[in-house]
Scaffold this motif. Sequence first.
Motif, PDB file in Angstrom:
ATOM      1  N   ARG A 212       0.868  -1.180   0.000  1.00 17.03           N
ATOM      2  CA  ARG A 212       0.000   0.000   0.000  1.00 17.03           C
ATOM      3  C   ARG A 212       0.901   1.225   0.000  1.00 17.03           C
ATOM      4  O   ARG A 212       1.698   1.412   0.923  1.00 17.03           O
ATOM      5  N   VAL A 213       0.805   2.038  -1.059  1.00 15.85           N
ATOM      6  CA  VAL A 213       1.719   3.173  -1.232  1.00 15.85           C
ATOM      7  C   VAL A 213       0.915   4.461  -1.404  1.00 15.85           C
ATOM      8  O   VAL A 213      -0.253   4.439  -1.809  1.00 15.85           O
ATOM      9  N   PHE A 214       1.550   5.576  -1.087  1.00 16.54           N
ATOM     10  CA  PHE A 214       0.914   6.872  -1.289  1.00 16.54           C
ATOM     11  C   PHE A 214       0.881   7.191  -2.786  1.00 16.54           C
ATOM     12  O   PHE A 214       1.879   7.000  -3.481  1.00 16.54           O
ATOM     13  N   ASN A 215      -0.268   7.688  -3.256  1.00 19.73           N
ATOM     14  CA  ASN A 215      -0.371   7.985  -4.687  1.00 19.73           C
ATOM     15  C   ASN A 215       0.103   9.396  -5.038  1.00 19.73           C
ATOM     16  O   ASN A 215       0.232   9.737  -6.211  1.00 19.73           O
ATOM     17  N   GLY A 216       0.342  10.251  -4.029  1.00 21.73           N
ATOM     18  CA  GLY A 216       0.905  11.576  -4.269  1.00 21.73           C
ATOM     19  C   GLY A 216      -0.114  12.640  -4.622  1.00 21.73           C
ATOM     20  O   GLY A 216       0.258  13.788  -4.871  1.00 21.73           O
ATOM     21  N   LYS A 217      -1.391  12.301  -4.619  1.00 20.04           N
ATOM     22  CA  LYS A 217      -2.393  13.275  -5.064  1.00 20.04           C
ATOM     23  C   LYS A 217      -2.525  14.439  -4.089  1.00 20.04           C
ATOM     24  O   LYS A 217      -2.739  15.584  -4.497  1.00 20.04           O
TER      25      LYS A 217
END
Length: 477
Positions: A212-217
């Motif tokens: 589970r990773v941050f999408n940066g939005k």
Amino acid sequence: MGCSRNGGLLAGAIIGAVLAIFGGALIPLGDYLVNRTIKKQDVIENGTIAYENWVVPGSPVYRQFWFFDVQNPEEVMNNGSRPILKQIGPYTYRMRYLPKENITQHPDYTVSYMLPNVARFEPDMSVGSENDTFTCINLAVVAASAMYQNSFVQILLNTWIKSSNSFMLQTRSVKEILWGYEDPFLKKVLFPVERTVGVFYPYNGTSDGLYRVFNGKDDISKTAIIQSYKNKSTLSIWDGQCDMVNGTDGASFPPFVKKDQILRFFSSDICRSIYGIFDSEQIVKEIPLYRFTVPRAAFASPLETPENSCFCTETVLSKNCTASGALDISACKEGKPVYITLPHFLFASEDVSENVEGLSANKDEHETFLDIEPTTGFTLRFAKKLQINLLVKPAPKIDALSKLTKSYIFPVLWLNETAIIDDEKAAMFRSKVISPIKLLNLLQVVLIIVGCMMFLAFIVSYCICRSNKLSNKGVYM
């Protein structure tokens, strides 16, 4: 230029000044436009460049294997002699060519996924076939004796090892040692155990994750950073900070990478997070890149790098945590005595490397690196290199290991997982990322230079004409 046109000269100087000022103003404006575009395209969501290259790697990923063939098997098994090893390879497999699975966007600006494991043999990139054989350590015999130290259990193990005609060393094929084979010794064991063993068994048809990773939005500086692995932010393997899942998976990093950064990435292969530091500037297919390498300190002893103390889990082989270069990952391999080093024991202490012959560490050949495009944070070329070893220990009650006089790390193979952006992707990257930035920078420079030259030329001409006019007036007075 006629001196009768002073107004025109002044106008030209003013235009030059305006051009120069406009060129200067384009610098922050250009940076703003680039940043805005990158922040939009680096987000991991459907429709962006980042997402397109994230779902399936934008370049073919290959894993090359070199196996250590024992040249003096009789001396090793009968006399406990030091193994003489010869590397054979590469044997190459295509990896990571299937898209990520179970991709799910979450309201907290994260995205989760599973990474399918798949390997396809590439004969044209290999020195031989998957059926090539070599003499190596007996995975089952060595692992079982290290995992079960009880004297009575070792007597039972010895009975089963002898009845299966197994020894400390064995001859196996490339395919068997990598992906698994039914072991004759384990078939004799009377209690329930997995009968199939292999360095990467099971692999094909399995998955790695859940990631589970941050999408940066919401925050571009967190793009691709792992929030959790298997629903946890720690591994439950190491103590303290060593147990943290840090950084990205190495395929990309948050944009606007600086040379003074430490880039952290997690590798499930070695059950830990690791890091890279800036090494040099590179050019790959006309794209400027920053090379980050895994430094010696990452595998150094706690004496040299105190923060590595939580990676030291045993005191005998490490000589009370003073030896460098070997990582005991048995805790994440169901107790099997697996040790990770760099190829040919690069950066390892002599205590680690002195027990075998035939290895020759070379920093250029055996170092791990990532070549990153700094504006986007995309990894466009990489080479992840590591060596897999087993700990062999003397076992007086097991005939196959009774000749050993000391415990030491026995190399099995080393690998290089590598990729480089292909020509089509490189052309796309240059046209969409590099060329616009270069064009903008060129426009800034041209406007500033032309504007300054115009301003100087016209203002000097104006001053000369003004001076001549005043001189002429003085003559006629």
